[in-house]
Motif scaffolding. Structure first.
Motif, mmCIF file in Angstrom:
data_model
loop_
_atom_site.group_PDB
_atom_site.id
_atom_site.type_symbol
_atom_site.label_atom_id
_atom_site.label_comp_id
_atom_site.label_asym_id
_atom_site.label_seq_id
_atom_site.Cartn_x
_atom_site.Cartn_y
_atom_site.Cartn_z
ATOM 1 N N CYS A 122 46.151 37.209 11.756
ATOM 2 C CA CYS A 122 44.866 37.327 12.466
ATOM 3 C C CYS A 122 43.706 37.711 11.535
ATOM 4 O O CYS A 122 42.556 37.427 11.814
ATOM 5 C CB CYS A 122 44.982 38.327 13.623
ATOM 6 S SG CYS A 122 44.669 40.043 13.176
ATOM 7 N N ARG A 123 44.000 38.385 10.435
ATOM 8 C CA ARG A 123 43.016 38.797 9.422
ATOM 9 C C ARG A 123 42.078 39.908 9.876
ATOM 10 O O ARG A 123 41.136 40.249 9.178
ATOM 11 C CB ARG A 123 42.170 37.598 8.926
ATOM 12 C CG ARG A 123 43.011 36.410 8.521
ATOM 13 C CD ARG A 123 42.165 35.239 8.111
ATOM 14 N NE ARG A 123 42.998 34.044 7.955
ATOM 15 C CZ ARG A 123 42.727 33.062 7.137
ATOM 16 N NH1 ARG A 123 41.649 33.093 6.399
ATOM 17 N NH2 ARG A 123 43.533 32.017 7.052
ATOM 18 N N CYS A 163 43.239 42.758 12.228
ATOM 19 C CA CYS A 163 43.865 43.999 12.699
ATOM 20 C C CYS A 163 44.044 44.977 11.539
ATOM 21 O O CYS A 163 43.845 44.632 10.373
ATOM 22 C CB CYS A 163 45.212 43.704 13.364
ATOM 23 S SG CYS A 163 46.498 43.255 12.195
ATOM 24 N N CYS A 176 46.509 43.715 8.844
ATOM 25 C CA CYS A 176 45.945 42.646 8.006
ATOM 26 C C CYS A 176 44.914 43.203 7.041
ATOM 27 O O CYS A 176 44.892 42.844 5.862
ATOM 28 C CB CYS A 176 45.308 41.568 8.874
ATOM 29 S SG CYS A 176 46.514 40.472 9.638
ATOM 30 N N CYS A 207 51.131 42.126 11.020
ATOM 31 C CA CYS A 207 49.971 41.749 11.842
ATOM 32 C C CYS A 207 50.251 42.047 13.320
ATOM 33 O O CYS A 207 51.293 41.681 13.848
ATOM 34 C CB CYS A 207 49.667 40.250 11.657
ATOM 35 S SG CYS A 207 48.353 39.665 12.734
#
Ligand SMILES: [Zn+2]
Length: 291
Positions: A36-37, A39, A42, A50
């Motif tokens: 997701c980049r 959270c 991440c 993630c």
């Protein structure tokens, strides 16, 4: 057992932005191809944890939620460069592929729990994970002991870098090694007598589970409380740490012991994995896909 995770190949096309890779580079994609980049995990570079679940490279779905991912069974793969790893030139591609799964699975907990000189590390199980764990723990300078069901693989264990090798089918092993280990990495997925194994940990020792047990285990408190011991879990590693692991393996000449097969032999290989008859990982040569 999760086959077909990781893939290694050569960059043959790049996107519009000038990136860190160029055509012809030897690269790899590990167990996940995106996340997701956003959270907490991440943002900490721990994409494997993630909160939305990383997009696994094999047998999962891409970001669109509908396109299946085919991992090591693909002929080509399109991946954002942030999820691509550089494969050091001194590690042959086929021997590097399992590092992206087994290698990082072992490297990450060894680093997190500070395996190194003066530390006693036990590796439970000498299979695909265990054999890489021995090599990495040895290269880190730890004293490495293999705990295997029998002494059948003893010679192999020593060759891989183990200092000691014990059979867990021998009850003497549990007396002799009581309170021995600072860290035990448990790679086996079968039910064990927890108290018996936890008693092998030294004061404040930790057992890290990296195998995936088939059923939930009831845990006794006695062995944990009787030495301030811990049980922990660990799962592969983030992109940054996976690259660090590859560079470490390159420096120490570590690769996976493998059998490379054409895809036409995959069913036979699967049976052999089920029968624990592989030393220590099968790798599919994707050139054979178009044959
Ligand atoms: Zn995330």
């Amino acid at each position: 057992m999760v086959p077909g995770h990781e893939i290694i190949g050569i960059v043959n096309k790049i996107g519009s932005k000038v990136g860190r890779y160029k055509i012809g580079d030897k690269v790899g994609v590990g167990c996940f191809a995106d996340s997701c980049r956003k959270c907490e995990a991440c943002l900490k570079g721990l994409e494997q944890y993630c909160f939305e679940g990383p997009n696994l490279t094999y047998n999962a779905l891409e970001k669109d939620g509908k396109t299946p991912t085919q991992g090591g069974y693909s002929e080509k793969i399109v991946v954002d460069e942030n999820y691509v790893l550089s494969i050091p030139n001194n590690i042959p591609s086929d021997q590097a592929a399992p590092l992206l799964c087994a290698g990082i699975t072992m490297y990450s907990p060894l680093m997190h729990w500070n395996a190194g000189p003066g530390k006693k590390v036990g590796i439970m199980g000498l299979g695909g994970l265990g054999h890489i764990g021995i090599k990495i723990a040895d290269a880190l300078g730890a004293e490495v002991t293999v705990l295997s069901h029998s002494l059948r693989k003893q010679e192999d264990g020593k060759r891989l870098g183990a200092d000691n090798f014990y059979a867990t089918s021998d009850p003497q092993t549990f007396k002799k090694l009581k309170r021995s280990f600072d860290l035990i990495i448990n790679t086996i997925s079968i039910e064990i007598d927890w108290d018996r194994y936890l008693n092998l940990l030294a004061l404040d020792g930790t057992m890290v589970l990296v195998g995936v047990p088939e059923k939930k285990s009831p845990l006794g408190f006695a062995a944990l409380g009787g030495g301030r011991r811990s049980i922990a879990g660990s799962s592969i590693g983030g992109i940054r740490e996976t690259q660090e692991m590859l560079n470490f393996c390159s420096k120490h000449n570590i690769s996976s012991d493998i059998e490379c097969i054409p895809i036409q032999q995959v069913n036979e290989a699967y049976q052999r994995v089920v029968n624990s008859d592989v030393r220590y990982r099968f790798v599919i040569d994707n050139k054979s896909i178009s044959n």
